[in-house]
Structure formats: C-alpha cells, structure tokens
Design an enzyme around this catalytic site. Structure first.
Site, mmCIF file in Angstrom:
data_model
loop_
_atom_site.group_PDB
_atom_site.id
_atom_site.type_symbol
_atom_site.label_atom_id
_atom_site.label_comp_id
_atom_site.label_asym_id
_atom_site.label_seq_id
_atom_site.Cartn_x
_atom_site.Cartn_y
_atom_site.Cartn_z
ATOM 1 N N ASP A 96 0.790 -1.255 0.000
ATOM 2 C CA ASP A 96 0.000 0.000 0.000
ATOM 3 C C ASP A 96 0.818 1.299 0.000
ATOM 4 O O ASP A 96 0.446 2.265 0.701
ATOM 5 C CB ASP A 96 -0.962 0.018 1.198
ATOM 6 N N LYS A 132 -6.544 -4.988 -3.093
ATOM 7 C CA LYS A 132 -7.181 -5.649 -1.955
ATOM 8 C C LYS A 132 -8.241 -4.739 -1.333
ATOM 9 O O LYS A 132 -7.988 -3.548 -1.116
ATOM 10 C CB LYS A 132 -6.120 -6.046 -0.921
ATOM 11 N N THR A 159 0.428 0.686 6.553
ATOM 12 C CA THR A 159 1.069 1.138 7.767
ATOM 13 C C THR A 159 1.434 -0.072 8.622
ATOM 14 O O THR A 159 0.778 -1.104 8.548
ATOM 15 C CB THR A 159 0.153 2.087 8.593
ATOM 16 N N CYS A 198 -2.089 -2.515 7.778
ATOM 17 C CA CYS A 198 -2.031 -3.446 6.647
ATOM 18 C C CYS A 198 -0.788 -4.334 6.647
ATOM 19 O O CYS A 198 -0.844 -5.483 6.196
ATOM 20 C CB CYS A 198 -2.186 -2.673 5.341
HETATM 21 C C1 C5J Z 1 -3.102 0.629 5.511
HETATM 22 C C2 C5J Z 1 -4.817 1.848 6.640
HETATM 23 N N1 C5J Z 1 -2.582 0.449 4.306
HETATM 24 N N2 C5J Z 1 -4.036 2.231 7.631
HETATM 25 N N3 C5J Z 1 -4.340 1.200 5.561
HETATM 26 O O1 C5J Z 1 -2.498 0.340 6.519
HETATM 27 O O2 C5J Z 1 -6.008 2.107 6.675
#
Ligand code: C5J
Length: 225
Positions: A29, A134, A163, A167
């Site tokens: 991400d 995803k 993060t 994720c």
């Molecule tokens: C990720 C989120 N990618 N923090 N998304 O961690 O909502």
C-alpha cells in the site's frame, strides 16, 4: 551469489534464512493517498513524515531486489468504483464527514483507478510485477495473492510498506497462518504513530517470532551482495 542457495541474515528474534528465488518482496500500500502531501492521509491531519521516511529505503531495496531478478509484488488498498466490494461497516467506520468513495483531494478516496489510489512514482511497479488490489487490510483476504505465491514457488516474504500496525501487520499475520515466513525490515515500514510503529514491530517478533522476524534493510542488502 547463487540465488538458489539459502542465505541467512541477522534478524530478531533470530536469523532469518531464505532461498532468494523462493522469497518475494511484498510492498504493501505505498499509495499516493497515504504518502503524498495533498492526499487523503494528509487531509486527515496525519504526520506524513512518519511514512515518507520509508520511501528511500524501499526504493533502494526494490532496486536491489529487481537487479537480482527476484520476485516483487505490490498491493493497493481500495475498492471498485461502484462500491459493491465495500462492506457497509467499513464505509461508516470512524463517523468521518468524508469516507471511502467520496471526492478527496486526489480523486475518489480509495477507489481503483483514481490518482490517490495509485502507487507513488518512486516505487512504481514494472509491468511484470503483480499488483494485488485488496479491499481489506490484509493482502490475502479476497485476493489471488496466495495462488500467485504458490504458482511462482514462493515460500517466504519480505514485507514492507504502510502502515506498520494496520495493513503490514494484518498481512504478516495472514501470511503466517498460511505457512509463509515473513521478515519485516523496520526502516521500510511506517506508521503515522511512532508508538504503533514500535509496538507493531514488537508484536511480530515477540514470543520467538510469533508472527515473523524483524530486521533492517541494510542487512538484506548486505546479504544480497
Ligand atoms: C493501511 C490503513 N494500508 N491504515 N491502511 O495500513 O487504513
């Protein structure tokens, strides 16, 4: 270096061993809306510097991994433009004024095809690198990631991105339950919240590596020399 021979790198709670051709770099991400000034994350008042410090180490690791001819896989969190894959519970979570699918600073928030949903240019995927779109936090839920890993013979993962506590952690846990060993280089993952960064990493390596291993990208780079 023989990419078919196991190599061992310094990690916590103990050394991480992998055969390079059986190990994928899974970048979670690294999307414009999470990392770029003017994106959704910034609009919510988050401290972007906590995530942006991961760009350079990821760039160096990615370039080395690519140069060795090893498998790279990218993920993006987001939804179909018609929102049919967006659970109503996720849509209303946080009671924010602006939610997934609404107009954000870089297009509709977390919607596939919108500018903010895409991966930052510094780490942009090459045409031969799969991108996993995803709908959830974990990269295995409602995706073909597991099938892809099986088809290309991957047994272990180096997991980076953002993060750390959301994720990245969810994906490492999902991978662990499916039999993959995961190594997380601490400088290549980031959280908006320093305390979650610290605890997110501790949770992975605690209790003898209950979910995986933690190391630093410099150790991986050195092993690939
Ligand atoms: C990720 C989120 N990618 N923090 N998304 O961690 O909502």
């Amino acid at each position: 270096m023989d990419l078919y021979q196991p190599i061992s790198i310094d990690a916590e709670p103990y050394e991480f061993e992998f055969v390079p051709v059986r190990c994928a770099l899974l970048i979670i991400d690294m999307q414009r809306d999470f990392l770029e000034p003017g994106g959704f994350g910034a609009m919510l008042g988050n401290d972007l510097s906590q995530l942006r410090r991961t760009i350079e180490p990821n760039k160096v690791l990615l370039s080395k991994w690519r140069a060795a001819g090893l498998q790279v896989i990218h993920t993006r969190e987001g939804h179909r433009p018609d929102l049919t894959d967006l659970p109503p519970a996720k849509a209303v979570r946080g009671r924010g004024k602006t939610t997934i699918g609404d107009k954000g600073p870089m297009g509709r928030i977390l919607i596939r095809g919108e500018a903010g949903h895409d991966i930052i240019p510094e780490l942009y995927p090459l045409p031969n690198e799969p991108i996993i779109d995803k709908p959830g936090k974990g990269a295995f839920f409602a995706t073909d990631l597991h099938a892809i890993l099986q088809n290309v013979g991957i047994k272990k993962l180096i997991v980076t991105g953002v993060t750390t506590e959301v994720c990245v952690n969810t994906t490492v846990r999902e991978a662990n339950d499916r039999g993959y060993d995961c190594l997380v280089p601490e400088d290549c993952v980031g959280s908006y919240f320093p305390e979650f960064q610290e605890m997110g990493l501790k949770m992975i390596k605690a209790q003898g590596g209950i979910f995986g291993w933690v190391s630093h990208s410099s150790k991986i780079l050195a092993a690939l020399e």
